[in-house]
Design a protein around this motif. Structure first.
Motif, PDB file in Angstrom:
ATOM      1  N   ILE A  85       0.840  -1.206   0.000  1.00 34.95           N
ATOM      2  CA  ILE A  85       0.000   0.000   0.000  1.00 34.95           C
ATOM      3  C   ILE A  85       0.873   1.254   0.000  1.00 34.95           C
ATOM      4  O   ILE A  85       0.628   2.195  -0.764  1.00 34.95           O
ATOM      5  N   MET A  86       1.898   1.270   0.847  1.00 30.84           N
ATOM      6  CA  MET A  86       2.784   2.443   0.893  1.00 30.84           C
ATOM      7  C   MET A  86       3.493   2.637  -0.448  1.00 30.84           C
ATOM      8  O   MET A  86       3.640   3.769  -0.917  1.00 30.84           O
ATOM      9  N   GLY A  87       3.932   1.563  -1.071  1.00 31.51           N
ATOM     10  CA  GLY A  87       4.573   1.667  -2.371  1.00 31.51           C
ATOM     11  C   GLY A  87       3.618   2.202  -3.424  1.00 31.51           C
ATOM     12  O   GLY A  87       3.984   3.030  -4.256  1.00 31.51           O
ATOM     13  N   PHE A  88       2.384   1.733  -3.367  1.00 32.42           N
ATOM     14  CA  PHE A  88       1.396   2.189  -4.347  1.00 32.42           C
ATOM     15  C   PHE A  88       1.071   3.670  -4.170  1.00 32.42           C
ATOM     16  O   PHE A  88       0.851   4.384  -5.132  1.00 32.42           O
ATOM     17  N   VAL A  89       1.073   4.145  -2.920  1.00 31.53           N
ATOM     18  CA  VAL A  89       0.751   5.544  -2.641  1.00 31.53           C
ATOM     19  C   VAL A  89       1.935   6.461  -2.954  1.00 31.53           C
ATOM     20  O   VAL A  89       1.755   7.530  -3.549  1.00 31.53           O
ATOM     21  N   TRP A  95       6.767   2.011 -11.139  1.00 28.30           N
ATOM     22  CA  TRP A  95       7.500   1.616  -9.922  1.00 28.30           C
ATOM     23  C   TRP A  95       6.552   1.200  -8.809  1.00 28.30           C
ATOM     24  O   TRP A  95       6.908   0.406  -7.950  1.00 28.30           O
ATOM     25  N   ARG A  96       5.350   1.742  -8.804  1.00 28.61           N
ATOM     26  CA  ARG A  96       4.412   1.445  -7.722  1.00 28.61           C
ATOM     27  C   ARG A  96       3.951  -0.007  -7.724  1.00 28.61           C
ATOM     28  O   ARG A  96       3.437  -0.496  -6.728  1.00 28.61           O
ATOM     29  N   LEU A 100       3.955  -4.265  -4.838  1.00 31.31           N
ATOM     30  CA  LEU A 100       2.763  -5.100  -4.933  1.00 31.31           C
ATOM     31  C   LEU A 100       3.116  -6.497  -5.448  1.00 31.31           C
ATOM     32  O   LEU A 100       2.670  -7.507  -4.891  1.00 31.31           O
ATOM     33  N   GLY A 101       3.947  -6.564  -6.464  1.00 33.31           N
ATOM     34  CA  GLY A 101       4.373  -7.857  -6.999  1.00 33.31           C
ATOM     35  C   GLY A 101       5.157  -8.671  -5.987  1.00 33.31           C
ATOM     36  O   GLY A 101       4.928  -9.879  -5.834  1.00 33.31           O
ATOM     37  N   CYS A 106       5.721 -13.105  -2.218  1.00 32.04           N
ATOM     38  CA  CYS A 106       6.142 -13.515  -0.873  1.00 32.04           C
ATOM     39  C   CYS A 106       4.951 -13.903  -0.001  1.00 32.04           C
ATOM     40  O   CYS A 106       5.023 -14.858   0.779  1.00 32.04           O
ATOM     41  N   GLY A 107       3.858 -13.166  -0.133  1.00 34.01           N
ATOM     42  CA  GLY A 107       2.659 -13.478   0.644  1.00 34.01           C
ATOM     43  C   GLY A 107       2.088 -14.836   0.284  1.00 34.01           C
ATOM     44  O   GLY A 107       1.638 -15.588   1.160  1.00 34.01           O
ATOM     45  N   THR A 108       2.118 -15.171  -0.993  1.00 38.15           N
ATOM     46  CA  THR A 108       1.646 -16.489  -1.426  1.00 38.15           C
ATOM     47  C   THR A 108       2.522 -17.581  -0.836  1.00 38.15           C
ATOM     48  O   THR A 108       2.025 -18.601  -0.355  1.00 38.15           O
TER      49      THR A 108
END
Length: 116
Positions: A85-89, A95-96, A100-101, A106-108
């Protein structure tokens, strides 16, 4: 090589210790790493980590089944979500999507590990 493993084990414990006090720095992964290095350099220190009441069960669960505690999974996924979220904002253009990727990959991986 034994001295290198010992130094890396001590460094891992030191970083893990700092992680106790810093909320975004994980502790257990560094203790897992320290146990790995101590197994190759100082079995007595490895045994102390394995017998530690806080870290020992996590180390053994990881070694035996590759398992992560439900609490560890929750905090890991929460941290990844916050970073994405911070990266997207705060990031611009394409780059945003990088945080997320990384968070999705990593989350998966974290979510598919067995639960301790």
């Amino acid at each position: 090589m034994r001295h290198v493993y010992l130094a890396l084990g001590i460094l891992s414990v030191a970083i893990g210790f700092v992680g106790i006090f810093l909320p975004l720095l994980p502790t257990v992964p560094f203790m897992l790493l320290a146990a790995f290095f101590f197994a190759r350099s100082n079995p007595a220190w490895e045994r102390r980590l394995i017998e530690h009441p806080q870290f020992g069960p996590h180390i053994l669960a990881w070694r035996e089944r590759g398992a992560i505690s439900m609490r560890g999974k929750a905090f890991g996924l929460l941290g990844l979500t916050g970073s994405a979220i911070m990266g997207f904002v705060f990031l611009h253009d394409h780059w945003r999507y990088i945080p997320l990727g990384v968070a999705v990959i990593c989350g998966t991986w974290i979510a598919t590990r067995p639960t301790k």
